[in-house]
Design a protein around this motif. Sequence first.
Motif: not given
Length: 427
Positions: A110-139
């Motif tokens: 993010r600092e590089r994109v801001s300082r050097y005005h890099i046009d790379c379609d930066l968007k915020d937010g990433g999701v880890f998606a769980a299939f079952n209860d075991k994976q939710m416990r891991h999260l």
Amino acid sequence: MPNTSYPASYYAASAIPTPERPPLASSVETDVCIIGAGYTGLSTGLFLAEQGFRVVVLEAARVGFGASGRNGGQIVNSYSRDIDSVERSVSANDAQLIGAMAFEGARIIRERVSRYHIDCDLKDGGVFAAFNDKQMRHLEAQRSLWNRYGYDQLELLDATGIRNVVASERYTGGMLDHGGGHIHPLNLALGEAAALESLGGTIYEQSPAIRIERSATPCVHTAAGRVTAKFVVVAGNAYLGDLVPELAAKSMPCGTQVIATEPLDDALAASLLPQDYCVEDCNYLLDYFRLSADKRLIYGGGVVYGARDPSDIEAIIRPKMLKTFPQLAAVKTEFAWTGNFLLTLSRLPQVGRIGDNIYYSQGCSGHGVTYTHLAGKVIAEALRGQAERFDAFAHLPHYPFPGGQRFSAPLSALGALYYSLRDKIGF
């Protein structure tokens, strides 16, 4: 000399117009010669150039040709194996250092994109998606682990919460990382290359390194030239070949596949991912997806051990996409490509020195967008004599793959099949 062009990916088709750089055709001298113009090499070069070092980068093909310009474009914190694996592998002091750095790569981007005005379609937010209860416990455990290292940007999602961010019935819950995000990966690399050149760095394309002459002043040879330097940084990752034989036995190139649909209409795109977050699931062999700036769904997954290129990428990935989003059955696939990343047995980065003046960092194991940017800063610190953080990574133990070069790929594939079956049955 062959002229190696970008693969026919969506990223190459939508890249910022950039003139080709000439190959090295003479003998030059510099402070640091970097082999590879992917994220590791570019990040290292940019940090060094900002400190006044003379930098020359040798790229075998084009800037961002390898994984840096072909990946899923997701900004994911930490490492391919999380901080708890690091804690079991090194001293408490080294683990504390590595853990504290686990969230730094995203900030650097993010600092590089801001300082050097890099046009790379930066968007915020990433999701880890769980299939079952075991994976939710891991999260839940992952959130506690990251909180312990001072990171407080994670939000657990229940069944309703995950459906508010991903229009799929596959997931039982998940976790939102507000500090994650996504980018156009090739445009990020091209922007960083331009930033490096603006500070006096030089990049030679179509200039594969064929030999490193190891001495007090190492020399890197190409087919038509050579670079003599005070330091060499090896940053070729999965495209390094056998240039440094002692590294090859402890790493293995692997392929992953990605497709991009035709542009979706605004309503359909917004219904799939209403907040425009990127997503990866919690399986061992995970799938990942996001929307591009022009509303295509970019969907990737799968691993080919030994980096063979599949004959029909769409046949591998499109069924995965439709299992997640059956509402896209009538949508066309317009791009399909593959690329290699470098796997280590531990799934942790392989970092170190050869002698006093050749440094390397590789083996991100599919988790390289953020780590490579951190690696550049850590290598630059080491070349300036501040090596504590570099040495923490260098202390991570690495071992050869079972079976040697001949059998490592099939044995790894068998191991992956075992974990994939565990994912399917939720064990």
